[in-house]
Motif scaffolding. Structure first.
Motif, PDB file in Angstrom:
ATOM      1  N   ASP B 334       0.814  -1.216   0.000  1.00  0.00           N
ATOM      2  CA  ASP B 334       0.000   0.000   0.000  1.00  0.00           C
ATOM      3  C   ASP B 334       0.842   1.258   0.000  1.00  0.00           C
ATOM      4  N   THR B 335       1.925   1.227   0.775  1.00  0.00           N
ATOM      5  CA  THR B 335       2.703   2.458   0.925  1.00  0.00           C
ATOM      6  C   THR B 335       3.771   2.590  -0.159  1.00  0.00           C
ATOM      7  N   SER B 336       3.794   1.617  -1.090  1.00  0.00           N
ATOM      8  CA  SER B 336       4.781   1.742  -2.167  1.00  0.00           C
ATOM      9  C   SER B 336       4.343   2.814  -3.165  1.00  0.00           C
ATOM     10  N   LYS B 337       3.064   3.238  -3.086  1.00  0.00           N
ATOM     11  CA  LYS B 337       2.615   4.325  -3.942  1.00  0.00           C
ATOM     12  C   LYS B 337       1.834   5.320  -3.083  1.00  0.00           C
ATOM     13  N   PRO B 338       1.737   6.571  -3.558  1.00  0.00           N
ATOM     14  CA  PRO B 338       1.030   7.550  -2.727  1.00  0.00           C
ATOM     15  C   PRO B 338      -0.457   7.212  -2.593  1.00  0.00           C
ATOM     16  N   LEU B 339      -1.049   7.728  -1.523  1.00  0.00           N
ATOM     17  CA  LEU B 339      -2.453   7.454  -1.238  1.00  0.00           C
ATOM     18  C   LEU B 339      -3.357   7.916  -2.386  1.00  0.00           C
ATOM     19  N   SER B 340      -2.916   8.977  -3.077  1.00  0.00           N
ATOM     20  CA  SER B 340      -3.766   9.498  -4.151  1.00  0.00           C
ATOM     21  C   SER B 340      -3.930   8.481  -5.287  1.00  0.00           C
ATOM     22  N   VAL B 341      -2.965   7.579  -5.434  1.00  0.00           N
ATOM     23  CA  VAL B 341      -3.098   6.544  -6.460  1.00  0.00           C
ATOM     24  C   VAL B 341      -4.204   5.564  -6.069  1.00  0.00           C
ATOM     25  N   LEU B 342      -4.251   5.252  -4.766  1.00  0.00           N
ATOM     26  CA  LEU B 342      -5.337   4.381  -4.302  1.00  0.00           C
ATOM     27  C   LEU B 342      -6.688   5.058  -4.506  1.00  0.00           C
ATOM     28  N   ALA B 343      -6.716   6.387  -4.279  1.00  0.00           N
ATOM     29  CA  ALA B 343      -7.979   7.129  -4.401  1.00  0.00           C
ATOM     30  C   ALA B 343      -8.551   7.002  -5.805  1.00  0.00           C
ATOM     31  N   GLU B 344      -7.649   6.847  -6.800  1.00  0.00           N
ATOM     32  CA  GLU B 344      -8.138   6.738  -8.178  1.00  0.00           C
ATOM     33  C   GLU B 344      -8.984   5.475  -8.389  1.00  0.00           C
ATOM     34  N   LYS B 345      -8.768   4.478  -7.521  1.00  0.00           N
ATOM     35  CA  LYS B 345      -9.518   3.229  -7.689  1.00  0.00           C
ATOM     36  C   LYS B 345     -10.949   3.338  -7.171  1.00  0.00           C
ATOM     37  N   LEU B 346     -11.254   4.430  -6.465  1.00  0.00           N
ATOM     38  CA  LEU B 346     -12.586   4.547  -5.866  1.00  0.00           C
ATOM     39  C   LEU B 346     -13.692   4.653  -6.911  1.00  0.00           C
ATOM     40  N   ASP B 347     -13.280   5.031  -8.114  1.00  0.00           N
ATOM     41  CA  ASP B 347     -14.224   5.074  -9.234  1.00  0.00           C
ATOM     42  C   ASP B 347     -14.862   3.720  -9.484  1.00  0.00           C
ATOM     43  N   GLY B 348     -14.080   2.682  -9.242  1.00  0.00           N
ATOM     44  CA  GLY B 348     -14.544   1.329  -9.558  1.00  0.00           C
ATOM     45  C   GLY B 348     -15.188   0.628  -8.374  1.00  0.00           C
ATOM     46  N   ILE B 349     -15.326   1.330  -7.252  1.00  0.00           N
ATOM     47  CA  ILE B 349     -15.935   0.680  -6.080  1.00  0.00           C
ATOM     48  C   ILE B 349     -17.328   1.243  -5.886  1.00  0.00           C
ATOM     49  N   VAL B 350     -18.306   0.351  -5.932  1.00  0.00           N
ATOM     50  CA  VAL B 350     -19.699   0.798  -5.766  1.00  0.00           C
ATOM     51  C   VAL B 350     -19.928   1.148  -4.305  1.00  0.00           C
TER      52      VAL B 350
END
Lengths: 298, 719
Positions: B334-350
């Motif tokens: 998780d911490t290998s990339k910034p949190l904002s990269v994870l935030a981009e995945k929220l588009d795909g979570i209902v």
């Protein structure tokens, strides 16, 4: 105790308790429960006592062979007792003694685990069995399978063979388990872990898999229409595996997930219903045997 | 003769969360059952472990209490002749009841004297009654889930394998399902061996001797004490956790404490990740060392004394090692990339089926939070940037390996978001807001401190409530699957504790619009949805203020009026309560009620915000014609005086600063009291001159309408 000695000890124990020793299924399954020797045989009134090893394939659990505890294919030892005997729990504890675990020297604990398989329309109540804090067995009283209320109730005992073996051999890495004759688990399967992890996570052909999901599902429905229940169930199992691969591949969104699972469950439930009808037409043959399904009397 | 009674229901391990509920039911079933069956006893207690549910009744009488049965016949005046002879009617009744005529008695009833048959019912033996009743009582025990395990129809949470039932030294035999009760117990459901019990006293002695602690409270205390001692022996202190004490003590019968350790290198993981890894699956306690830092140790419990503790501990340690290794793997991924990269995945979570993705939700949260900010009037211009950033990242941890897919660390959502935000180099304000926007997570949890955290917490909760109402998922009865009551209470707690004077109705409307703008179909017509949500908040606020101890009628007076800001509503309720306690309320309310009561019923209308506003402006702007009265028709000086006073008071209320204290409104309103009282002392409102009378009614109705905006005085009782 080597891995193969462990399997032998369990076979001996359960065959001594009147179980038929059967074989793994010839298609990928996520658990021994999917083998028709469990899923179909728990349906209806016929008695059934069987035990078999089952290689369980779970694409999502692959870790390229780098995690000491997680692999995409491991082995279960599956025991199914129908109807569930009154002293099933003491018998299970005896089976642990048979594989060299002295219950008076260990912390053996039953922790609530209500098992449910949305794909099979199946559910049961039971426990995870812990040996000194480690889960070694799933113990379930089947209540429903394929949407059918079960009577009699079956007891399902599923040993996690690698876990138990790691404990018995005192090793911390699954790859270090001695399978037999000095050969390690990793020597046998590490390459498979690497290749299948790569396949499931990165390489499996997504359009191809989506296509065969559809085709398999159609085939299952067609066979059902033709009254070929066992081939239909074969294709339920295949659908389930294809779904697992697509899921590991990250190709199924959260919202699609439920509908894919429902599609598999629908067929599984129809198979269950038709299977009972078929057995009924045959006169529930195993009811007529004096010892039920027993190979030997216990 | 009196005897003790014991019942033991022997089970394969019951889920730890079921035990207390089952015991409460057993206590009630036996207490009610004995009462109904007229069986007296000295004391009734229940005990439970995962393997046995026990009822113990002391000093049970050996027979039921004798009773009388009365069958009422015809009234005396029909049944007896004047000289006291039984009539034909009486004889017929006696015959029907199968008794001789001279067995008839006269009884007094509420309707007069009647002829009756009084029969004595002898008590049956208690043992016979219990044998007959217990199976039925046991079948009444309810569990969240039940199962079948044999061919019978007896359902329970887990298989019942034996039942022991004894009255003194006698066993009570009865059947339930496929089981027969007897005088044998098992020390463990894992073993086949039975122990034959000779008496109730012997039963308890047998279990005690084997170290079983039957009493669940005692077992809790033992676990707590042993864990504390073990932590001190490790040179640290126990991280207390009553949840964990409860679940551990209901997973075993004979608590034995063990301690172990884990690799020091795992201490670099966030603290709560370690505590959760220890707690949630393995149910180990964590130990804090100096300065509150975790020690690389744990405390665990086994069932019963064991010979080879070392080996068991080694097993515990090995499992924990694997769990911590998993956590470390997730953390590294998780911490290998910034949190904002994870935030981009929220588009795909209902988020909720029909309401789009989690990314959409965070978008609405940002807009709502900014609206709250401007309505509250806080924060420098930079705050909006913090809100925007924190909103975007608020739910990003849902896409992380650590939190996603419902594993043990899912409980740490928000906490993980904050930790990852820090690692990603986000500012402290953003990181804190990510954590705080989930607060309060449960009753008694803390509430957000930082401005961005407060605003996002409000926004998240309101968005969830509005969304669920749009889908028709509002709470009904005891059903509240989306915990909307908790969300509403959390929102109100934050508004009140942080003195945020934000009007709710406007915010709700805005929140609904945000969904509408995304093309989500809104149910109902017009403002129906909005009204449902406001009503929902009114109920929550009512129960919250009642919970604070404010009188029901005062809370109703505040919340039946068109309140807008929860903060102000609470302050008004508090001030009303103070006035009542100090004896100041009566005069105030009486004066206001005089105005209300004299207005003819058909002129009064339900409280209406627009009408109230109009009335306020008419008074303060001295434009009475808008309300249909004219000061030219006033005849008494006190009439003009009250008009002047009302103009001033309502003008003051209009000019009052945005975030004025609720008490200040009441203080201003109260100023008009002397003028009202003088008015009623001197003016005959319902005079004969119709024009004058109608003018007075219109004037007083205007006053009533204006003040009803603040309080519904008619709700207040006793004044």
């Amino acid at each position: 105790m080597t891995f193969q000695e462990l399997v032998t000890a369990l076979e001996q124990f359960w065959s001594g308790r009147g179980c038929l020793l059967l074989t793994p299924y010839n298609s990928e399954v996520g658990a021994g429960t999917m083998n028709p020797s469990t899923f179909l045989r728990v349906l209806g009134p016929e008695p059934w006592m069987a035990a078999y090893i089952e290689p369980s394939k779970r694409p999502k659990d692959g870790r390229y062979g780098e995690n000491p505890n997680r692999v995409q294919q491991f082995n279960q030892y599956q025991v199914i007792l129908k109807p569930s005997p009154e002293n099933v729990l003491p018998i299970y504890i005896e089976s642990l003694e048979a594989i060299g675990i002295d219950p008076s020297r260990h912390d053996i604990r039953l922790l609530e685990d209500d098992w449910e398989s949305p794909t099979l329309g199946a559910a049961g109540l039971g426990w995870e069995v812990w040996l000194d804090g480690m889960e070694i067995t799933q113990f379930t009283y089947f209540q429903v399978a394929g949407g059918q209320e079960l009577d009699p109730v079956s007891a399902e005992i599923t040993y996690g063979l690698e876990r138990i073996c790691m404990y018995l051999q005192g090793v911390d890495d699954i790859m270090e388990i001695e399978w037999g004759g000095g050969v390690k688990w990793g020597e046998l399967f590490l390459q498979a872990e690497r290749e299948f992890s790569s396949f499931h996570f990165e390489r499996a052909g997504v359009p191809f898999y989506f296509e065969i999901f559809e085709r398999y599902q159609q085939e299952a429905a067609r066979m059902l229409d033709d009254g070929l229940i066992l081939p239909a169930y074969d294709y339920v199992i295949k659908c389930s595996h294809v779904f697992n691969v697509l899921d590991a591949r990250g190709s199924i969104s959260v919202s699609e997930r439920t509908s894919y699972i429902a599609r598999i469950r629908d067929v599984a439930c129809r198979v269950a219903e038709r299977y009972i009808e078929q057995r009924k037409r045959l006169g529930f043959p195993l009811l007529k045997r004096p010892g039920g399904s027993r190979g030997r009397s216990s | 003769m009196k005897q003790d009674f014991v019942l033991e229901v022997g089970c394969e391990n019951l889920p730890s969360g079921y035990i207390s509920g089952a015991l409460d039911q057993l206590r009630m079933l036996f207490a009610d059952g004995c009462k109904a069956e007229r069986i007296q006893y000295g004391g009734l207690r229940v005990f439970g472990t995962p393997n046995r549910l026990v009822v113990f009744i002391e000093g049970l009488s050996s027979r039921q209490r004798a009773d009388e049965e009365r069958v009422t016949g015809p009234p005396v005046k029909v049944a007896l002749t004047e000289n006291g002879q039984f009539t034909r009617a009486a004889a017929g009744f006696a015959k029907a009841q199968g008794v001789p005529v001279d067995a008839l008695r006269t009884i007094e009833t509420g309707r007069g004297a009647y002829i009756a048959v009084v029969r004595r019912i002898e008590g049956r033996r208690t043992s016979a009654v219990l044998k007959e009743k217990i199976p039925g009582w046991l079948r009444l025990i309810r569990f969240p889930k039940t199962m079948r395990w044999d061919g019978s129809d007896f359902r329970f949470a887990r298989p019942v394998r034996w039942i022991l039932a004894m009255l003194g030294e006698r066993r009570l035999t009865f059947k339930i399902g496929a089981l027969s009760a007897g005088n044998v117990t098992r020390l463990s459901p894992y073993k086949k061996e039975y122990v034959t019990v000779e008496s109730t006293g012997h039963y308890f002695a047998v279990l005690r001797k084997k170290g079983v602690i039957l009493d669940q409270e005692k077992r809790r205390d033992t676990v707590r004490r042993l864990a504390g001692e073990a932590a001190r022996a490790l040179g640290g202190s126990l991280i207390e956790d009553e949840d964990l004490v409860g679940s551990v003590s209901n997973l075993l019968e004979r608590p034995t404490v063990l301690t172990g350790s884990f690799d020091r290198s795992f201490l670099s993981l966030p603290r709560e990740v370690i505590v959760t890894a220890l707690k949630s699956h393995q149910r180990y306690f964590s130990v804090a060392g100096r300065g509150g830092r975790l020690k690389p140790c744990f405390i665990a419990f086994a069932d019963g004394a064991r010979r080879n503790k070392r080996e068991i501990i080694k097993g515990y340690e090995r499992v924990l090692q694997a769990r911590l290794a998993d956590a470390e793997f997730y953390y590294r991924e998780d911490t290998s990339k910034p949190l904002s990269v994870l935030a981009e995945k929220l588009d795909g979570i209902v988020w909720l089926e029909g309401l789009g993705s989690v990314a959409r939700k965070t978008g609405r949260m940002e807009l709502l939070a900014c609206r709250f900010k401007s309505e509250w009037g806080i924060g420098d211009p930079g705050l909006e940037n913090i809100i925007a950033r924190a909103a975007r990242l608020a739910k990003a941890d849902l896409a992380s390996e650590m939190v996603k897919d419902g594993k043990e660390f899912t409980l740490l959502q928000g906490y993980i978001g904050r930790e990852y935000a820090r690692v990603s180099g986000e500012s402290d304000e953003v990181a804190e807001a990510i954590f705080e926007h989930y607060l309060p997570r449960f009753a008694g949890d803390g509430i957000p401190e930082g401005e961005a955290g407060i605003l996002l917490a409000l926004a998240d909760k309101l968005d969830t409530i509005t969304g669920c109402f749009i889908l028709g998922l509002g709470p009904t009865g005891s059903q509240d699957p989306y915990a909307l009551r908790r969300h509403a209470l959390g929102l109100l707690r934050i508004l009140i504790a942080r003195k945020a004077g934000i009007p709710l109705p406007g915010a709700i409307r805005y929140s609904i619009d945000l969904f509408g703008k995304e093309g989500i179909e809104l149910p109902g017509i017009g403002r129906e949805l909005e009204k449902m949500i406001i009503d929902f908040f009114r109920q929550r606020l009512t129960s919250m203020l009642r919970g604070e101890g404010f009188d029901y009628d005062l809370v109703a007076a505040v919340l039946t009026a068109p309140w807008e800001k929860p903060v102000t509503a609470r302050e008004m309720a508090a001030e009303l309560q103070r006035m009542r306690n100090d004896g100041e309320l009566t005069g105030f309310v009486l004066a206001m009620k005089r105005v209300t009561n004299i207005i003819p019923r058909d002129m009064k209308k339900p409280v209406d915000v627009d009408a109230g506003r109009k009335a306020m402006h008419a008074f303060s702007g001295q434009t009475p014609e808008a309300l249909g009265f004219s000061p030219a028709l006033f005849s008494e000086e006190s009439e003009s005086r009250l008009f002047e006073e009302a103009s001033r008071t309502l003008g003051d209320l209009l000019r009052i600063e945005e975030n004025a204290h609720g008490g200040r409104y009441l203080e201003i309103i109260a100023r008009i009291v002397p003028a009202i009282n003088r008015y009623f002392d001197e003016v005959l409102v319902n005079c004969d001159d119709r024009e004058v009378r109608d003018n007075r009614h219109a004037f007083l109705l205007g006053l009533h309408t204006a003040f009803s905006l603040f309080l519904d005085f008619s709700c207040i009782t006793g004044e």
